[in-house]
Motif scaffolding. Structure first.
Motif, PDB file in Angstrom:
ATOM      1  N   LEU A   7       0.815  -1.146  -0.121  1.00 23.60           N
ATOM      2  CA  LEU A   7       0.088   0.017   0.012  1.00 23.60           C
ATOM      3  C   LEU A   7       0.893   1.337   0.058  1.00 23.60           C
ATOM      4  O   LEU A   7       0.548   2.267  -0.750  1.00 23.60           O
ATOM      5  N   GLY A   8       1.855   1.139   0.765  1.00 20.14           N
ATOM      6  CA  GLY A   8       2.928   2.605   0.710  1.00 20.14           C
ATOM      7  C   GLY A   8       3.584   2.422  -0.598  1.00 20.14           C
ATOM      8  O   GLY A   8       3.552   3.812  -1.148  1.00 20.14           O
ATOM      9  N   ALA A   9       3.737   1.473  -1.090  1.00 20.50           N
ATOM     10  CA  ALA A   9       4.542   1.680  -2.317  1.00 20.50           C
ATOM     11  C   ALA A   9       3.678   2.203  -3.380  1.00 20.50           C
ATOM     12  O   ALA A   9       4.040   2.605  -4.359  1.00 20.50           O
ATOM     13  N   ALA A  10       2.323   1.836  -3.296  1.00 24.12           N
ATOM     14  CA  ALA A  10       1.332   2.153  -4.336  1.00 24.12           C
ATOM     15  C   ALA A  10       0.853   3.833  -4.007  1.00 24.12           C
ATOM     16  O   ALA A  10      -0.115   4.252  -4.660  1.00 24.12           O
ATOM     17  N   ALA A  11       1.532   4.293  -3.221  1.00 25.27           N
ATOM     18  CA  ALA A  11       1.285   5.610  -2.765  1.00 25.27           C
ATOM     19  C   ALA A  11      -0.359   5.705  -2.167  1.00 25.27           C
ATOM     20  O   ALA A  11      -1.016   6.889  -2.312  1.00 25.27           O
ATOM     21  N   GLN A  60       9.278   1.778  10.908  1.00 25.97           N
ATOM     22  CA  GLN A  60       9.989   2.770   9.941  1.00 25.97           C
ATOM     23  C   GLN A  60       9.081   3.040   8.883  1.00 25.97           C
ATOM     24  O   GLN A  60       8.991   4.289   8.267  1.00 25.97           O
ATOM     25  N   LEU A  61       8.366   1.846   8.504  1.00 23.49           N
ATOM     26  CA  LEU A  61       7.327   2.014   7.237  1.00 23.49           C
ATOM     27  C   LEU A  61       6.312   3.081   7.902  1.00 23.49           C
ATOM     28  O   LEU A  61       5.673   4.086   7.235  1.00 23.49           O
ATOM     29  N   LEU A  62       5.673   3.180   9.030  1.00 23.92           N
ATOM     30  CA  LEU A  62       4.682   3.938   9.309  1.00 23.92           C
ATOM     31  C   LEU A  62       5.342   5.536   9.539  1.00 23.92           C
ATOM     32  O   LEU A  62       4.372   6.125   8.971  1.00 23.92           O
ATOM     33  N   ALA A  63       6.421   5.554   9.988  1.00 22.38           N
ATOM     34  CA  ALA A  63       7.038   6.753   9.772  1.00 22.38           C
ATOM     35  C   ALA A  63       7.147   7.189   8.289  1.00 22.38           C
ATOM     36  O   ALA A  63       6.686   8.557   7.878  1.00 22.38           O
ATOM     37  N   SER A  64       7.383   6.668   7.552  1.00 24.16           N
ATOM     38  CA  SER A  64       7.509   7.030   5.883  1.00 24.16           C
ATOM     39  C   SER A  64       6.104   7.241   5.426  1.00 24.16           C
ATOM     40  O   SER A  64       5.955   8.396   5.049  1.00 24.16           O
ATOM     41  N   VAL A  65       5.052   6.349   5.612  1.00 26.93           N
ATOM     42  CA  VAL A  65       3.806   6.761   5.145  1.00 26.93           C
ATOM     43  C   VAL A  65       3.207   7.946   5.707  1.00 26.93           C
ATOM     44  O   VAL A  65       2.459   8.443   4.954  1.00 26.93           O
ATOM     45  N   ARG A  66       3.292   8.400   7.061  1.00 31.77           N
ATOM     46  CA  ARG A  66       3.178   9.396   7.688  1.00 31.77           C
ATOM     47  C   ARG A  66       3.751  10.739   7.180  1.00 31.77           C
ATOM     48  O   ARG A  66       2.993  11.659   6.679  1.00 31.77           O
ATOM     49  N   TYR A  67       4.812  10.392   6.659  1.00 34.82           N
ATOM     50  CA  TYR A  67       5.364  11.622   6.148  1.00 34.82           C
ATOM     51  C   TYR A  67       4.993  12.018   4.821  1.00 34.82           C
ATOM     52  O   TYR A  67       4.521  13.031   4.411  1.00 34.82           O
ATOM     53  N   ALA A  68       4.826  10.842   4.060  1.00 35.69           N
ATOM     54  CA  ALA A  68       4.293  11.041   2.732  1.00 35.69           C
ATOM     55  C   ALA A  68       2.916  11.588   2.634  1.00 35.69           C
ATOM     56  O   ALA A  68       2.374  12.244   1.710  1.00 35.69           O
ATOM     57  N   ALA A  69       2.058  11.033   3.591  1.00 34.25           N
ATOM     58  CA  ALA A  69       0.970  11.611   3.602  1.00 34.25           C
ATOM     59  C   ALA A  69       0.647  13.267   4.244  1.00 34.25           C
ATOM     60  O   ALA A  69      -0.375  13.670   4.607  1.00 34.25           O
ATOM     61  N   GLY A  70       1.762  13.606   4.437  1.00 29.79           N
ATOM     62  CA  GLY A  70       1.753  14.988   5.082  1.00 29.79           C
ATOM     63  C   GLY A  70       1.743  15.290   6.498  1.00 29.79           C
ATOM     64  O   GLY A  70       1.635  16.527   6.996  1.00 29.79           O
ATOM     65  N   ASP A  71       2.185  14.052   7.246  1.00 30.72           N
ATOM     66  CA  ASP A  71       1.877  14.045   8.849  1.00 30.72           C
ATOM     67  C   ASP A  71       3.605  14.232   9.298  1.00 30.72           C
ATOM     68  O   ASP A  71       4.008  13.113   9.736  1.00 30.72           O
ATOM     69  N   ALA A  72       4.243  15.533   9.101  1.00 33.81           N
ATOM     70  CA  ALA A  72       5.811  15.081   9.344  1.00 33.81           C
ATOM     71  C   ALA A  72       6.017  15.067  10.952  1.00 33.81           C
ATOM     72  O   ALA A  72       6.824  14.278  11.583  1.00 33.81           O
ATOM     73  N   ALA A  73       5.015  15.547  11.759  1.00 34.01           N
ATOM     74  CA  ALA A  73       5.301  15.425  13.257  1.00 34.01           C
ATOM     75  C   ALA A  73       4.777  14.231  13.696  1.00 34.01           C
ATOM     76  O   ALA A  73       5.632  13.593  14.706  1.00 34.01           O
ATOM     77  N   ASP A  92      17.010  11.933  10.231  1.00 33.43           N
ATOM     78  CA  ASP A  92      15.708  11.766   9.640  1.00 33.43           C
ATOM     79  C   ASP A  92      14.836  12.715  10.748  1.00 33.43           C
ATOM     80  O   ASP A  92      14.095  13.354  10.394  1.00 33.43           O
ATOM     81  N   ILE A  93      15.013  12.275  12.094  1.00 30.95           N
ATOM     82  CA  ILE A  93      14.154  12.920  13.138  1.00 30.95           C
ATOM     83  C   ILE A  93      14.452  14.524  12.845  1.00 30.95           C
ATOM     84  O   ILE A  93      13.509  15.368  13.041  1.00 30.95           O
ATOM     85  N   GLU A  94      15.790  14.939  13.155  1.00 27.27           N
ATOM     86  CA  GLU A  94      15.957  16.341  12.928  1.00 27.27           C
ATOM     87  C   GLU A  94      15.328  17.176  11.733  1.00 27.27           C
ATOM     88  O   GLU A  94      14.838  18.064  11.643  1.00 27.27           O
ATOM     89  N   PHE A  95      15.693  16.165  10.635  1.00 29.56           N
ATOM     90  CA  PHE A  95      14.795  16.675   9.323  1.00 29.56           C
ATOM     91  C   PHE A  95      13.515  17.123   9.421  1.00 29.56           C
ATOM     92  O   PHE A  95      13.037  18.137   9.122  1.00 29.56           O
ATOM     93  N   LEU A  96      12.814  16.137  10.147  1.00 28.48           N
ATOM     94  CA  LEU A  96      11.247  16.273  10.109  1.00 28.48           C
ATOM     95  C   LEU A  96      10.916  17.181  11.296  1.00 28.48           C
ATOM     96  O   LEU A  96       9.773  17.709  11.025  1.00 28.48           O
ATOM     97  N   LYS A  97      11.572  17.359  12.091  1.00 26.89           N
ATOM     98  CA  LYS A  97      11.629  18.491  13.283  1.00 26.89           C
ATOM     99  C   LYS A  97      11.324  19.909  12.655  1.00 26.89           C
ATOM    100  O   LYS A  97      10.655  20.788  12.615  1.00 26.89           O
ATOM    101  N   ARG A  98      12.361  19.982  11.600  1.00 25.89           N
ATOM    102  CA  ARG A  98      12.380  21.108  10.844  1.00 25.89           C
ATOM    103  C   ARG A  98      11.624  21.453   9.830  1.00 25.89           C
ATOM    104  O   ARG A  98      11.113  22.584   9.401  1.00 25.89           O
ATOM    105  N   ALA A  99      10.980  20.478   9.572  1.00 26.26           N
ATOM    106  CA  ALA A  99       9.837  20.322   8.394  1.00 26.26           C
ATOM    107  C   ALA A  99       8.466  20.691   8.957  1.00 26.26           C
ATOM    108  O   ALA A  99       7.513  21.011   8.453  1.00 26.26           O
ATOM    109  N   VAL A 100       8.204  20.641  10.378  1.00 24.98           N
ATOM    110  CA  VAL A 100       6.990  20.766  11.174  1.00 24.98           C
ATOM    111  C   VAL A 100       6.913  22.162  11.152  1.00 24.98           C
ATOM    112  O   VAL A 100       7.449  23.128  11.541  1.00 24.98           O
TER     113      VAL A 100
END
Length: 165
Positions: free
Chosen positions: A78-82, A114-127, A157-165
């Protein structure tokens, strides 16, 4: 057995010889679903994995490691299929079940985090992704040396995401 056609033939042969609910038939169906995903046929791969989750649950139970593994495979496809929202919907209850059955440091639990973090980020949920990576980092810190490359990467990756929030 790389091609989808060969895998379809293998599944048919195992069904005929062993039955639809035999573990070897179920494993072949998982390989077929993965083959479909690798070939880019995500729609059929998702359909096959959803059916396989039901069949594995019926054959071995919802908490059996094989059932949990197929649920993880479904979430990955599902993640790979966006299809991020659907992937999150599979990952969240899967993670709860994995934690209860396998424990927080099991490799499949770490992969699901790891997958959950990735799909959350892809869905727009950086936090949400950062929070999941922090939980992943805590688990990794219990099983790996502080200088391990995976820990270093998760911290970055955490630091990157915290800056993106």
């Amino acid at each position: 057995m790389d091609s989808v056609r060969e895998l379809e033939e293998l599944v048919a042969a195992r069904r005929a010889a062993l039955g639809a609910d035999h573990p070897d038939t179920l494993s072949a169906r998982g390989a077929l679903a993965e083959g479909r995903a690798h070939a880019g046929d995500f729609r059929r791969a998702v359909t096959e994995f959803r059916t396989l989750v039901e069949d594995r649950t019926e054959a071995a139970g919802a908490e059996h490691p094989d059932t949990l593994g197929v649920r993880l495979d479904l979430a990955k496809v599902l993640g790979a299929a966006a299809r991020h929202t659907e992937a999150i919907g599979v990952c969240e209850p899967l993670l709860r079940d994995q934690l209860r059955v396998l424990g927080p440091e099991h490799p499949d639990v770490l992969e699901t985090r790891q997958l959950l973090a990735s799909v959350r980020y892809a869905a727009g949920d950086a936090a949400g992704a950062a929070g999941e990576l922090e939980r992943l980092l805590a688990a990794l810190s219990r099983v790996l040396m502080p200088s391990h490359h995976r820990i270093t990467r998760v911290k970055r990756d955490i630091e990157f995401l915290k800056r993106a929030v």
